[in-house]
Design an enzyme around this catalytic site. Structure first.
Site, PDB file in Angstrom:
ATOM      1  CB  CYS A   1      -1.138   2.697  -8.409  1.00  0.00           C
ATOM      2  SG  CYS A   1       0.464   2.042  -8.002  1.00  0.00           S
TER       3      CYS A   1
ATOM      4  CG  PHE B   1      -1.871  -1.180   1.244  1.00  0.00           C
ATOM      5  CD1 PHE B   1      -2.980  -1.205   0.400  1.00  0.00           C
ATOM      6  CD2 PHE B   1      -1.644  -2.261   2.080  1.00  0.00           C
ATOM      7  CE1 PHE B   1      -3.846  -2.291   0.406  1.00  0.00           C
ATOM      8  CE2 PHE B   1      -2.508  -3.345   2.089  1.00  0.00           C
ATOM      9  CZ  PHE B   1      -3.614  -3.366   1.253  1.00  0.00           C
TER      10      PHE B   1
ATOM     11  NE  ARG C   1       5.615   4.281 -13.622  1.00  0.00           N
ATOM     12  CZ  ARG C   1       5.814   3.273 -12.781  1.00  0.00           C
ATOM     13  NH1 ARG C   1       5.566   2.033 -13.165  1.00  0.00           N
ATOM     14  NH2 ARG C   1       6.247   3.492 -11.555  1.00  0.00           N
TER      15      ARG C   1
END
Ligand code: UDX
Length: 431
Positions: free
Chosen positions: A261, A153, A328
Protein backbone atom coordinates in the site's frame (compact mmCIF):
# COMPACT_ATOMS: atom_id res chain seq x y z
CA UNK A 1 -28.60 -7.55 2.21
CA UNK A 2 -27.36 -9.27 -0.94
CA UNK A 3 -23.80 -8.33 -1.75
CA UNK A 4 -21.33 -9.10 -4.50
CA UNK A 5 -17.61 -8.57 -3.99
CA UNK A 6 -15.47 -8.57 -7.13
CA UNK A 7 -11.80 -9.42 -6.53
CA UNK A 8 -10.80 -11.79 -3.74
CA UNK A 9 -7.42 -10.30 -2.84
CA UNK A 10 -6.72 -8.98 0.62
CA UNK A 11 -9.36 -6.28 0.57
CA UNK A 12 -12.10 -8.22 -1.21
CA UNK A 13 -11.79 -11.39 0.80
CA UNK A 14 -11.69 -9.63 4.14
CA UNK A 15 -14.52 -7.23 3.21
CA UNK A 16 -16.76 -10.01 1.88
CA UNK A 17 -16.11 -12.21 4.88
CA UNK A 18 -16.79 -9.47 7.43
CA UNK A 19 -20.01 -8.45 5.67
CA UNK A 20 -21.12 -12.11 5.73
CA UNK A 21 -20.20 -12.26 9.42
CA UNK A 22 -22.65 -9.39 10.10
CA UNK A 23 -25.50 -11.35 8.51
CA UNK A 24 -25.44 -10.45 4.81
CA UNK A 25 -25.46 -12.90 1.91
CA UNK A 26 -22.17 -12.40 0.10
CA UNK A 27 -21.00 -13.79 -3.20
CA UNK A 28 -17.30 -13.28 -3.96
CA UNK A 29 -16.17 -13.25 -7.58
CA UNK A 30 -12.68 -13.72 -8.99
CA UNK A 31 -11.44 -14.75 -12.44
CA UNK A 32 -8.68 -16.89 -10.91
CA UNK A 33 -10.23 -20.38 -11.12
CA UNK A 34 -7.80 -22.16 -8.82
CA UNK A 35 -8.15 -19.47 -6.16
CA UNK A 36 -11.95 -19.75 -6.22
CA UNK A 37 -11.72 -23.52 -6.03
CA UNK A 38 -9.48 -23.27 -2.95
CA UNK A 39 -11.71 -20.68 -1.32
CA UNK A 40 -14.79 -22.83 -1.83
CA UNK A 41 -12.99 -25.42 0.29
CA UNK A 42 -12.10 -22.84 2.90
CA UNK A 43 -8.42 -22.73 1.88
CA UNK A 44 -7.06 -19.18 2.16
CA UNK A 45 -4.27 -18.09 -0.21
CA UNK A 46 -2.78 -15.62 2.30
CA UNK A 47 -1.69 -15.74 5.93
CA UNK A 48 -3.94 -13.44 7.92
CA UNK A 49 -4.81 -14.06 11.58
CA UNK A 50 -8.49 -15.11 12.13
CA UNK A 51 -9.40 -14.93 8.43
CA UNK A 52 -9.56 -18.69 7.84
CA UNK A 53 -11.91 -19.32 10.79
CA UNK A 54 -14.17 -16.48 9.63
CA UNK A 55 -14.28 -17.75 6.03
CA UNK A 56 -14.98 -21.36 7.08
CA UNK A 57 -17.69 -20.34 9.52
CA UNK A 58 -19.52 -18.18 6.98
CA UNK A 59 -19.27 -20.79 4.23
CA UNK A 60 -20.77 -23.32 6.64
CA UNK A 61 -23.56 -20.95 7.60
CA UNK A 62 -24.22 -20.41 3.88
CA UNK A 63 -23.74 -16.65 3.94
CA UNK A 64 -20.50 -16.73 1.93
CA UNK A 65 -20.08 -18.27 -1.53
CA UNK A 66 -17.50 -18.02 -4.29
CA UNK A 67 -17.74 -18.01 -8.06
CA UNK A 68 -15.78 -17.17 -11.19
CA UNK A 69 -18.96 -16.07 -12.96
CA UNK A 70 -19.42 -12.32 -12.60
CA UNK A 71 -23.02 -12.50 -13.83
CA UNK A 72 -23.88 -14.94 -11.04
CA UNK A 73 -22.56 -12.36 -8.56
CA UNK A 74 -23.99 -9.19 -10.07
CA UNK A 75 -27.54 -10.35 -10.90
CA UNK A 76 -28.94 -11.03 -7.44
CA UNK A 77 -26.94 -8.36 -5.58
CA UNK A 78 -28.06 -4.85 -4.77
CA UNK A 79 -24.61 -3.81 -3.58
CA UNK A 80 -21.49 -4.55 -5.61
CA UNK A 81 -18.00 -3.92 -4.27
CA UNK A 82 -15.11 -3.42 -6.69
CA UNK A 83 -12.04 -4.79 -4.89
CA UNK A 84 -9.69 -5.52 -7.77
CA UNK A 85 -6.06 -4.51 -7.65
CA UNK A 86 -4.83 -1.12 -8.85
CA UNK A 87 -1.14 -1.88 -9.40
CA UNK A 88 1.45 0.83 -10.01
CA UNK A 89 2.45 1.62 -13.58
CA UNK A 90 6.04 2.43 -14.49
CA UNK A 91 5.43 6.18 -14.01
CA UNK A 92 3.98 5.68 -10.49
CA UNK A 93 0.34 6.23 -11.45
CA UNK A 94 -2.30 3.61 -10.62
CA UNK A 95 -3.25 1.16 -13.35
CA UNK A 96 -7.05 1.27 -13.37
CA UNK A 97 -7.66 -1.14 -16.22
CA UNK A 98 -9.04 -3.85 -13.90
CA UNK A 99 -11.46 -1.33 -12.40
CA UNK A 100 -12.65 -0.28 -15.84
CA UNK A 101 -13.11 -3.88 -16.98
CA UNK A 102 -15.13 -4.74 -13.92
CA UNK A 103 -17.28 -1.60 -14.31
CA UNK A 104 -18.06 -2.68 -17.88
CA UNK A 105 -18.98 -6.20 -16.82
CA UNK A 106 -21.22 -4.93 -14.03
CA UNK A 107 -23.08 -2.75 -16.54
CA UNK A 108 -23.46 -5.70 -18.86
CA UNK A 109 -25.23 -7.78 -16.22
CA UNK A 110 -27.15 -5.05 -14.42
CA UNK A 111 -30.85 -5.77 -14.33
CA UNK A 112 -32.15 -3.34 -11.67
CA UNK A 113 -30.97 -0.61 -9.25
CA UNK A 114 -27.47 -1.29 -7.94
CA UNK A 115 -24.96 0.47 -5.76
CA UNK A 116 -21.47 0.08 -7.17
CA UNK A 117 -18.76 0.68 -4.60
CA UNK A 118 -15.11 1.40 -5.21
CA UNK A 119 -13.28 -0.20 -2.31
CA UNK A 120 -9.95 -0.54 -4.10
CA UNK A 121 -7.57 2.36 -3.46
CA UNK A 122 -8.00 4.64 -6.44
CA UNK A 123 -7.03 8.19 -7.36
CA UNK A 124 -9.53 10.99 -7.07
CA UNK A 125 -11.97 11.15 -10.01
CA UNK A 126 -12.09 7.36 -10.45
CA UNK A 127 -15.69 7.27 -9.16
CA UNK A 128 -16.68 9.73 -11.87
CA UNK A 129 -14.92 7.57 -14.49
CA UNK A 130 -16.66 4.43 -13.24
CA UNK A 131 -20.01 6.18 -13.46
CA UNK A 132 -19.30 7.35 -17.03
CA UNK A 133 -18.12 3.88 -18.04
CA UNK A 134 -21.27 2.22 -16.71
CA UNK A 135 -23.53 4.82 -18.34
CA UNK A 136 -21.80 4.30 -21.68
CA UNK A 137 -22.01 0.53 -21.40
CA UNK A 138 -25.70 0.58 -20.41
CA UNK A 139 -26.43 2.45 -23.66
CA UNK A 140 -30.19 3.01 -23.80
CA UNK A 141 -31.03 0.55 -20.97
CA UNK A 142 -32.77 2.70 -18.37
CA UNK A 143 -31.43 1.28 -15.12
CA UNK A 144 -30.81 3.44 -12.08
CA UNK A 145 -27.50 3.06 -10.21
CA UNK A 146 -25.24 4.88 -7.76
CA UNK A 147 -21.46 4.87 -7.62
CA UNK A 148 -19.91 5.13 -4.15
CA UNK A 149 -16.37 5.45 -2.83
CA UNK A 150 -15.92 3.49 0.38
CA UNK A 151 -12.18 3.09 0.99
CA UNK A 152 -10.74 0.38 3.23
CA UNK A 153 -8.33 1.13 6.04
CA UNK A 154 -7.37 -2.42 7.01
CA UNK A 155 -3.82 -3.31 7.91
CA UNK A 156 -2.40 -6.66 6.93
CA UNK A 157 -1.87 -8.78 10.02
CA UNK A 158 -4.89 -7.22 11.76
CA UNK A 159 -7.26 -7.03 8.81
CA UNK A 160 -10.19 -8.79 10.52
CA UNK A 161 -9.89 -6.67 13.63
CA UNK A 162 -9.61 -3.45 11.60
CA UNK A 163 -12.64 -4.40 9.49
CA UNK A 164 -14.86 -5.59 12.34
CA UNK A 165 -13.93 -2.71 14.64
CA UNK A 166 -13.07 0.17 12.33
CA UNK A 167 -12.24 3.59 13.77
CA UNK A 168 -14.21 5.20 10.95
CA UNK A 169 -16.21 4.25 7.89
CA UNK A 170 -16.02 6.68 5.00
CA UNK A 171 -18.87 6.68 2.51
CA UNK A 172 -18.47 8.97 -0.47
CA UNK A 173 -21.84 9.34 -2.25
CA UNK A 174 -23.85 11.57 -4.51
CA UNK A 175 -27.31 10.23 -3.58
CA UNK A 176 -29.22 10.06 -0.30
CA UNK A 177 -30.65 6.67 -1.29
CA UNK A 178 -27.18 5.10 -1.46
CA UNK A 179 -26.11 6.87 1.74
CA UNK A 180 -29.12 5.44 3.62
CA UNK A 181 -28.61 1.88 2.34
CA UNK A 182 -24.90 1.88 3.19
CA UNK A 183 -25.47 3.41 6.62
CA UNK A 184 -27.80 0.46 7.30
CA UNK A 185 -25.24 -2.01 5.93
CA UNK A 186 -22.53 -0.69 8.25
CA UNK A 187 -24.74 -0.28 11.35
CA UNK A 188 -23.59 -3.57 12.96
CA UNK A 189 -19.97 -2.35 12.94
CA UNK A 190 -20.87 0.39 15.44
CA UNK A 191 -18.31 2.79 14.04
CA UNK A 192 -18.31 6.48 13.29
CA UNK A 193 -19.70 6.84 9.77
CA UNK A 194 -18.63 9.83 7.71
CA UNK A 195 -20.70 10.71 4.65
CA UNK A 196 -18.76 12.76 2.11
CA UNK A 197 -18.84 13.46 -1.58
CA UNK A 198 -17.16 10.84 -3.77
CA UNK A 199 -13.99 12.82 -4.48
CA UNK A 200 -13.40 13.62 -0.81
CA UNK A 201 -13.66 9.92 0.07
CA UNK A 202 -11.11 9.07 -2.61
CA UNK A 203 -8.72 11.71 -1.30
CA UNK A 204 -9.25 10.64 2.34
CA UNK A 205 -7.75 7.27 1.47
CA UNK A 206 -4.71 8.56 -0.43
CA UNK A 207 -4.11 11.34 2.09
CA UNK A 208 -4.40 8.97 5.09
CA UNK A 209 -1.85 6.49 3.78
CA UNK A 210 0.43 9.27 2.58
CA UNK A 211 0.26 10.98 5.97
CA UNK A 212 1.19 7.75 7.77
CA UNK A 213 4.07 7.24 5.35
CA UNK A 214 5.14 10.84 6.04
CA UNK A 215 5.18 10.12 9.78
CA UNK A 216 7.46 7.13 9.15
CA UNK A 217 9.87 9.04 6.92
CA UNK A 218 9.89 11.92 9.41
CA UNK A 219 10.81 9.69 12.34
CA UNK A 220 13.42 7.94 10.21
CA UNK A 221 15.03 11.30 9.48
CA UNK A 222 14.92 12.22 13.18
CA UNK A 223 16.61 8.88 13.93
CA UNK A 224 19.49 9.91 11.66
CA UNK A 225 19.90 13.11 13.67
CA UNK A 226 19.78 11.05 16.87
CA UNK A 227 22.60 8.86 15.60
CA UNK A 228 24.68 11.84 14.53
CA UNK A 229 24.19 13.64 17.84
CA UNK A 230 24.18 10.75 20.30
CA UNK A 231 20.48 10.96 21.25
CA UNK A 232 18.18 7.91 21.44
CA UNK A 233 15.30 7.78 18.91
CA UNK A 234 13.15 5.52 21.11
CA UNK A 235 13.23 8.12 23.90
CA UNK A 236 12.62 10.92 21.41
CA UNK A 237 9.65 9.10 19.80
CA UNK A 238 8.13 8.44 23.22
CA UNK A 239 8.56 12.04 24.28
CA UNK A 240 7.00 13.28 21.04
CA UNK A 241 4.25 10.68 20.82
CA UNK A 242 2.81 11.41 24.27
CA UNK A 243 1.58 14.69 22.85
CA UNK A 244 -1.92 13.64 21.70
CA UNK A 245 -1.60 15.98 18.71
CA UNK A 246 1.28 13.80 17.50
CA UNK A 247 0.36 10.36 18.88
CA UNK A 248 2.53 7.31 19.59
CA UNK A 249 1.61 5.28 16.52
CA UNK A 250 3.72 5.21 13.36
CA UNK A 251 6.71 6.74 15.07
CA UNK A 252 8.65 3.49 15.02
CA UNK A 253 11.91 4.03 13.24
CA UNK A 254 13.26 1.19 11.12
CA UNK A 255 14.23 0.37 7.57
CA UNK A 256 11.48 2.29 5.86
CA UNK A 257 7.92 1.43 4.91
CA UNK A 258 7.14 -1.41 2.51
CA UNK A 259 4.12 -3.54 1.65
CA UNK A 260 1.52 -3.32 -1.06
CA UNK A 261 0.00 0.00 0.00
CA UNK A 262 2.28 2.79 1.17
CA UNK A 263 4.84 2.73 -1.68
CA UNK A 264 2.09 2.45 -4.29
CA UNK A 265 -0.29 4.97 -2.72
CA UNK A 266 2.34 7.63 -2.08
CA UNK A 267 3.52 7.52 -5.69
CA UNK A 268 -0.05 7.42 -7.05
CA UNK A 269 -0.97 10.45 -4.92
CA UNK A 270 2.06 12.34 -6.22
CA UNK A 271 1.08 11.40 -9.76
CA UNK A 272 -2.60 12.35 -9.56
CA UNK A 273 -1.58 15.65 -7.91
CA UNK A 274 0.75 16.28 -10.84
CA UNK A 275 -2.04 15.50 -13.30
CA UNK A 276 -4.26 17.98 -11.46
CA UNK A 277 -1.51 20.59 -11.79
CA UNK A 278 0.10 20.43 -8.33
CA UNK A 279 3.61 19.44 -7.31
CA UNK A 280 3.25 17.52 -4.00
CA UNK A 281 6.67 18.43 -2.61
CA UNK A 282 6.42 16.81 0.85
CA UNK A 283 5.46 13.44 -0.60
CA UNK A 284 8.38 13.46 -3.01
CA UNK A 285 10.68 13.92 -0.01
CA UNK A 286 8.86 11.11 1.84
CA UNK A 287 9.63 8.73 -1.01
CA UNK A 288 13.25 9.84 -1.21
CA UNK A 289 13.81 9.43 2.53
CA UNK A 290 12.22 5.97 2.41
CA UNK A 291 14.52 4.86 -0.40
CA UNK A 292 17.54 6.22 1.43
CA UNK A 293 16.64 4.60 4.76
CA UNK A 294 17.10 1.06 3.45
CA UNK A 295 20.33 2.01 1.68
CA UNK A 296 21.55 3.51 4.95
CA UNK A 297 20.77 0.22 6.73
CA UNK A 298 22.59 -1.86 4.12
CA UNK A 299 25.63 0.42 4.52
CA UNK A 300 25.36 -0.05 8.28
CA UNK A 301 25.60 -3.82 7.85
CA UNK A 302 28.57 -3.42 5.49
CA UNK A 303 30.29 -1.01 7.88
CA UNK A 304 29.74 -3.32 10.85
CA UNK A 305 30.99 -6.44 9.09
CA UNK A 306 33.73 -4.76 6.99
CA UNK A 307 34.09 -7.69 4.57
CA UNK A 308 30.87 -9.34 3.41
CA UNK A 309 32.31 -11.82 0.90
CA UNK A 310 31.98 -15.47 1.99
CA UNK A 311 30.49 -14.53 5.36
CA UNK A 312 27.57 -16.55 6.64
CA UNK A 313 24.85 -14.04 7.52
CA UNK A 314 21.49 -14.89 9.05
CA UNK A 315 18.44 -12.79 8.25
CA UNK A 316 15.48 -12.97 10.61
CA UNK A 317 12.22 -11.71 9.14
CA UNK A 318 11.33 -11.72 5.45
CA UNK A 319 7.73 -10.44 5.28
CA UNK A 320 7.37 -6.66 4.98
CA UNK A 321 5.98 -6.59 8.52
CA UNK A 322 4.98 -9.10 11.23
CA UNK A 323 1.81 -11.24 11.15
CA UNK A 324 1.69 -11.51 7.38
CA UNK A 325 3.36 -13.59 4.69
CA UNK A 326 3.22 -10.69 2.25
CA UNK A 327 6.56 -10.15 0.51
CA UNK A 328 5.47 -7.21 -1.65
CA UNK A 329 8.05 -4.42 -1.28
CA UNK A 330 9.55 -6.21 1.71
CA UNK A 331 12.82 -4.50 2.75
CA UNK A 332 14.35 -7.97 3.29
CA UNK A 333 14.50 -8.42 -0.50
CA UNK A 334 16.71 -5.40 -1.09
CA UNK A 335 18.91 -6.22 1.92
CA UNK A 336 19.42 -9.85 0.89
CA UNK A 337 20.03 -8.99 -2.76
CA UNK A 338 22.72 -6.47 -1.74
CA UNK A 339 24.42 -8.94 0.61
CA UNK A 340 24.31 -11.74 -1.97
CA UNK A 341 25.81 -9.37 -4.53
CA UNK A 342 28.65 -8.69 -2.07
CA UNK A 343 29.25 -12.46 -1.85
CA UNK A 344 27.53 -13.35 1.46
CA UNK A 345 26.02 -16.76 2.20
CA UNK A 346 22.49 -15.97 3.42
CA UNK A 347 20.54 -18.12 5.88
CA UNK A 348 16.98 -16.95 6.33
CA UNK A 349 14.11 -17.54 8.69
CA UNK A 350 10.58 -16.14 8.88
CA UNK A 351 7.70 -17.64 10.88
CA UNK A 352 5.26 -17.63 7.92
CA UNK A 353 6.65 -15.93 4.80
CA UNK A 354 9.26 -18.47 3.67
CA UNK A 355 7.12 -20.13 1.03
CA UNK A 356 6.34 -16.80 -0.65
CA UNK A 357 9.94 -15.61 -0.09
CA UNK A 358 11.41 -18.54 -2.04
CA UNK A 359 9.99 -17.23 -5.29
CA UNK A 360 11.31 -13.68 -4.86
CA UNK A 361 14.69 -14.08 -3.15
CA UNK A 362 17.95 -15.11 -4.85
CA UNK A 363 18.00 -18.88 -5.31
CA UNK A 364 21.10 -19.58 -3.22
CA UNK A 365 19.46 -18.29 -0.02
CA UNK A 366 19.22 -21.15 2.50
CA UNK A 367 15.85 -21.30 4.29
CA UNK A 368 15.53 -22.75 7.79
CA UNK A 369 12.42 -24.20 9.41
CA UNK A 370 13.66 -23.27 12.83
CA UNK A 371 14.66 -19.90 14.24
CA UNK A 372 17.76 -21.28 15.98
CA UNK A 373 19.07 -23.57 13.24
CA UNK A 374 19.34 -20.48 11.04
CA UNK A 375 22.06 -19.18 13.41
CA UNK A 376 24.41 -22.17 13.45
CA UNK A 377 27.92 -20.85 12.67
CA UNK A 378 26.61 -17.46 11.61
CA UNK A 379 28.89 -14.43 11.56
CA UNK A 380 26.09 -11.88 11.84
CA UNK A 381 22.37 -11.71 12.50
CA UNK A 382 20.37 -9.11 10.59
CA UNK A 383 16.82 -8.37 11.81
CA UNK A 384 14.49 -7.17 9.06
CA UNK A 385 11.01 -7.77 10.56
CA UNK A 386 9.90 -7.33 14.16
CA UNK A 387 8.09 -10.66 14.75
CA UNK A 388 7.22 -11.40 18.41
CA UNK A 389 9.17 -14.69 18.16
CA UNK A 390 12.36 -12.68 17.64
CA UNK A 391 11.69 -10.34 20.54
CA UNK A 392 11.23 -13.38 22.78
CA UNK A 393 14.27 -15.31 21.47
CA UNK A 394 16.59 -16.99 23.98
CA UNK A 395 19.61 -14.68 23.66
CA UNK A 396 21.97 -17.07 25.45
CA UNK A 397 21.13 -19.71 22.88
CA UNK A 398 21.59 -17.19 20.08
CA UNK A 399 25.03 -16.31 21.49
CA UNK A 400 26.04 -19.98 21.81
CA UNK A 401 25.07 -20.79 18.22
CA UNK A 402 26.71 -17.88 16.45
CA UNK A 403 30.29 -17.89 15.27
CA UNK A 404 30.49 -14.12 15.83
CA UNK A 405 27.97 -12.42 18.16
CA UNK A 406 27.15 -9.55 15.81
CA UNK A 407 23.55 -8.34 15.56
CA UNK A 408 22.43 -5.59 13.17
CA UNK A 409 18.86 -4.75 14.07
CA UNK A 410 16.74 -2.85 11.55
CA UNK A 411 13.70 -2.79 13.84
CA UNK A 412 15.14 -1.88 17.26
CA UNK A 413 13.64 -4.96 18.92
CA UNK A 414 16.31 -5.41 21.60
CA UNK A 415 17.49 -3.23 24.45
CA UNK A 416 21.04 -2.10 23.59
CA UNK A 417 22.27 -2.28 27.20
CA UNK A 418 20.96 -5.83 27.62
CA UNK A 419 22.63 -6.85 24.36
CA UNK A 420 25.90 -5.34 25.52
CA UNK A 421 25.62 -7.10 28.88
CA UNK A 422 25.10 -10.43 27.05
CA UNK A 423 28.27 -9.80 25.05
CA UNK A 424 26.78 -8.99 21.65
CA UNK A 425 28.17 -6.42 19.30
CA UNK A 426 24.78 -4.81 18.71
CA UNK A 427 23.87 -2.06 16.26
CA UNK A 428 20.37 -0.69 15.73
CA UNK A 429 18.76 2.43 14.28
CA UNK A 430 19.02 5.91 15.80
CA UNK A 431 20.34 4.99 19.23
C1 UDX B 1 -1.50 0.25 5.46
C2 UDX B 1 -2.43 1.15 6.30
O1 UDX B 1 -2.01 1.16 7.68
C3 UDX B 1 -3.86 0.70 6.17
O2 UDX B 1 -4.72 1.58 6.89
C4 UDX B 1 -4.20 0.72 4.68
O3 UDX B 1 -5.53 0.47 4.43
C5 UDX B 1 -3.29 -0.23 3.94
O4 UDX B 1 -1.94 0.21 4.13
P1 UDX B 1 -0.33 -2.13 5.79
O5 UDX B 1 0.42 -1.83 4.54
O6 UDX B 1 -0.97 -3.45 5.96
O7 UDX B 1 -1.50 -1.06 6.04
O8 UDX B 1 0.71 -1.98 7.00
P2 UDX B 1 1.10 -0.90 8.13
O9 UDX B 1 0.95 -1.54 9.44
O10 UDX B 1 0.43 0.38 7.93
O11 UDX B 1 2.67 -0.74 7.84
C6 UDX B 1 3.14 -0.26 6.60
C7 UDX B 1 4.63 -0.15 6.58
O12 UDX B 1 5.10 0.86 7.46
C8 UDX B 1 5.36 -1.43 7.02
O13 UDX B 1 6.46 -1.62 6.16
C9 UDX B 1 5.84 -1.13 8.42
O14 UDX B 1 7.00 -1.83 8.77
C10 UDX B 1 6.12 0.36 8.31
N1 UDX B 1 6.03 1.07 9.60
C11 UDX B 1 4.83 1.17 10.23
C12 UDX B 1 7.17 1.67 10.13
O15 UDX B 1 8.26 1.60 9.58
N2 UDX B 1 7.04 2.36 11.31
C13 UDX B 1 5.86 2.49 11.96
O16 UDX B 1 5.83 3.15 13.01
C14 UDX B 1 4.71 1.87 11.40
Amino acid sequence: MKICVIGTGYVGLVTGTCLAETGNTVICVDNDKSKILSLKNGVIPIYEPELEEFVKKNIKEKRLTFTTDIQEGVNPSQIIFICVSTPPRADGSADLSFVENVARSIALYMNEYKIIIDKSTVPVETGQRVEETIKRQLKDKNIEFDVVSNPEFLREGSAIHDSMKPDRIVIGVSSQKAADILTRLYEPFQAKIIITNIKSAEIIKHASNSFLATKISFINEVSRICELSGANIEEVALGMGLDPRIGRQFLQTGIGYGGSCFPKDVSAFIKISEELGYDFKILKAVEKVNAEQIEFFIKKIEKTLWIIKDKKITVWGLAFKPDTDDMRNAPSIQIIEALVKDGAEIHAYDPVAMEKARSVLPEDVVFHDDIYSSLQGSEALVIATEWEDFKNADLDRVMALMEQPIVVDGRNIFDPSLMKEKGFMYTSIGR
